[in-house]
Write a protein that holds these residues in place. Structure first.
Motif, mmCIF file in Angstrom:
data_model
loop_
_atom_site.group_PDB
_atom_site.id
_atom_site.type_symbol
_atom_site.label_atom_id
_atom_site.label_comp_id
_atom_site.label_asym_id
_atom_site.label_seq_id
_atom_site.Cartn_x
_atom_site.Cartn_y
_atom_site.Cartn_z
ATOM 1 N N GLY A 197 27.999 33.875 4.536
ATOM 2 C CA GLY A 197 26.778 34.680 4.515
ATOM 3 C C GLY A 197 26.058 34.684 5.847
ATOM 4 N N VAL A 200 28.251 36.833 8.611
ATOM 5 C CA VAL A 200 28.425 38.281 8.461
ATOM 6 C C VAL A 200 27.570 39.049 9.460
ATOM 7 C CG1 VAL A 200 27.930 40.222 6.955
ATOM 8 C CG2 VAL A 200 29.213 38.322 6.072
ATOM 9 N N LEU A 201 26.301 38.678 9.579
ATOM 10 C CA LEU A 201 25.412 39.407 10.475
ATOM 11 C C LEU A 201 25.885 39.305 11.921
ATOM 12 C CD1 LEU A 201 22.900 41.063 10.919
ATOM 13 C CD2 LEU A 201 21.566 38.941 11.056
ATOM 14 N N ALA A 238 29.800 41.516 3.084
ATOM 15 C CA ALA A 238 28.462 40.930 2.951
ATOM 16 C C ALA A 238 27.942 41.065 1.524
ATOM 17 C CB ALA A 238 27.509 41.608 3.934
ATOM 18 N N ASN A 241 30.165 38.966 -0.995
ATOM 19 C CA ASN A 241 29.934 37.531 -0.858
ATOM 20 C C ASN A 241 28.602 37.134 -1.466
ATOM 21 O OD1 ASN A 241 30.672 34.860 0.442
ATOM 22 N ND2 ASN A 241 28.697 35.241 1.413
ATOM 23 N N ALA A 242 27.579 37.949 -1.271
ATOM 24 C CA ALA A 242 26.258 37.657 -1.844
ATOM 25 C C ALA A 242 26.303 37.662 -3.368
ATOM 26 C CB ALA A 242 25.242 38.675 -1.347
ATOM 27 N N ALA A 249 35.141 40.300 -1.095
ATOM 28 C CA ALA A 249 34.634 39.944 0.232
ATOM 29 C C ALA A 249 35.779 39.723 1.213
ATOM 30 C CB ALA A 249 33.760 38.692 0.148
ATOM 31 N N THR A 253 36.798 41.873 4.846
ATOM 32 C CA THR A 253 37.110 41.447 6.213
ATOM 33 C C THR A 253 38.549 41.811 6.579
ATOM 34 O OG1 THR A 253 37.633 39.221 5.360
ATOM 35 C CG2 THR A 253 35.437 39.570 6.311
#
Length: 338
Positions: A197, A200-201, A238, A241-242, A249, A253
């Motif tokens: 988490g 990701v950003l 993202a 995964n959240a 997720a 990727t």
């Protein structure tokens, strides 16, 4: 479609497969000291990739071998010009492979910690340098009229290439974190989810910047599509995964890796190594290729054996599909970890 074009596409597919599969291996290795808080947990992390990591590396051997056979001029210029970074990658992969085999040979904490460090650096170094190498291939390097690389090692460390290396590093680590969340249970799984988490950003920022620069400077109209899908893959990762959907997720990727590599190869075509000295000196799918007869034989071999490799590797992942927990680690190791 010409044989040279077919083999350019096949080599792109081979490299894509390698980065998709070996990417999460690198990520797991890089996260070993972060997620694994004791020896038992680190053993869990290693066991998630234990049955498959060496099989994943086969794609590198096939990609390298196919490049040598189909485009010998490309292979020669690439491996002579990029000698030092490719040597560092090779040494890192050797050290990592030895570490997987040797870390459990002695019940000594210091012994295992040293090999754990070897796994860490043996994963981080290739994950970074592969991005540097492919960014330079797309950007172009100094190649003279004799099709020889005439630059230095430091010419490869330009800002665009370093950004490419940082992109593959963070993307592979995120890919590995999601793989761990998919393959483990309990605290290890929760830790992997939290780290994914946070990553990701950073991956969206770094990877997005790299792909946008690639598109603006080297891209083609069609690569706007692959860039957009690559970005969508990270958004999917993202969100999934959240919500605790590790499978989706990880697929996100994976989609990003596939589309990012596709962007680079489409931007590169019909070149295989552009020259920054003179476009006339660039290596292309035409002037760097083997004879048509050689490509025909290679195509027949690929048609026969590629499905067999895919079936065998798919069967391996199916057999080892279940999650792994600390409870499955032998008591002797778990006691040592405490």
């Amino acid at each position: 479609m010409e044989g040279t074009t077919i083999w350019f596409i096949l080599i792109a597919v081979l490299w894509t497969s390698y980065f998709f599969l070996e990417g999460f291996d690198f990520g797991v290795g890089a996260l070993l000291p972060v997620i694994g808080k004791n020896d038992a947990e680190r053993r869990v992390l290693i066991n998630t990739i234990g049955p498959v990591w060496d099989g994943n590396e086969v794609w590198l051997l096939v990609a390298g071998g196919a490049t040598f056979a189909a485009f010998p001029e490309w292979y020669a210029t690439l491996f002579s010009g990029f000698y030092l970074p490719l040597l560092l990658i090779l040494l890192a992969l050797i050290v990592r492979g030895v570490a997987f085999e040797y870390r459990s040979k002695r019940e000594d904490r210091r012994w295992r910690r040293r090999w754990d460090q070897a796994i860490f650096w043996g994963s981080v170094v290739p994950a970074f340098l592969w991005g540097v190498a492919f960014a330079n291939i797309v950007r172009g390097v100094p190649i003279d009229a004799d099709r020889e690389y005439v630059g230095t090692f430091f010419d490869l460390l330009n800002p665009y290439a370093l950004l490419g290396g940082l992109t593959t590093l963070v993307l592979f680590i995120l890919h590995g974190a999601l793989f761990l969340a998919l393959k483990t249970t309990d605290e290890v799984r929760e830790r992997a989810n939290r780290i994914a988490g946070r990553l990701v950003l950073a991956t969206i920022v770094v990877g997005g910047l790299f792909l946008v620069i690639t598109q603006l400077q080297y891209g083609k109209p069609i690569t706007w599509l692959t860039v957009a899908v690559a970005a969508a893959g990270l958004v999917l990762a993202a969100i999934a995964n959240a919500r605790g959907r590790e499978g989706w997720a990880f697929a996100g990727t994976g989609l990003t890796i596939v589309c990012a590599v596709a962007t680079l190869f489409i931007a590169l075509f019909p070149n295989v190594m552009p020259s920054t000295i003179d476009a006339a000196y660039s290596l292309t799918t035409t002037n760097a290729a083997s004879t048509p007869y050689t490509l025909q034989i290679m195509t027949v071999v690929a048609i026969i054996f590629t499905p067999l490799v895919l079936l065998y590797q798919g069967w391996t992942y199916w057999v080892f599909r279940k999650r792994i927990s600390v409870a499955q680690i032998p008591d002797k190791i778990a006691e040592t970890a405490r």
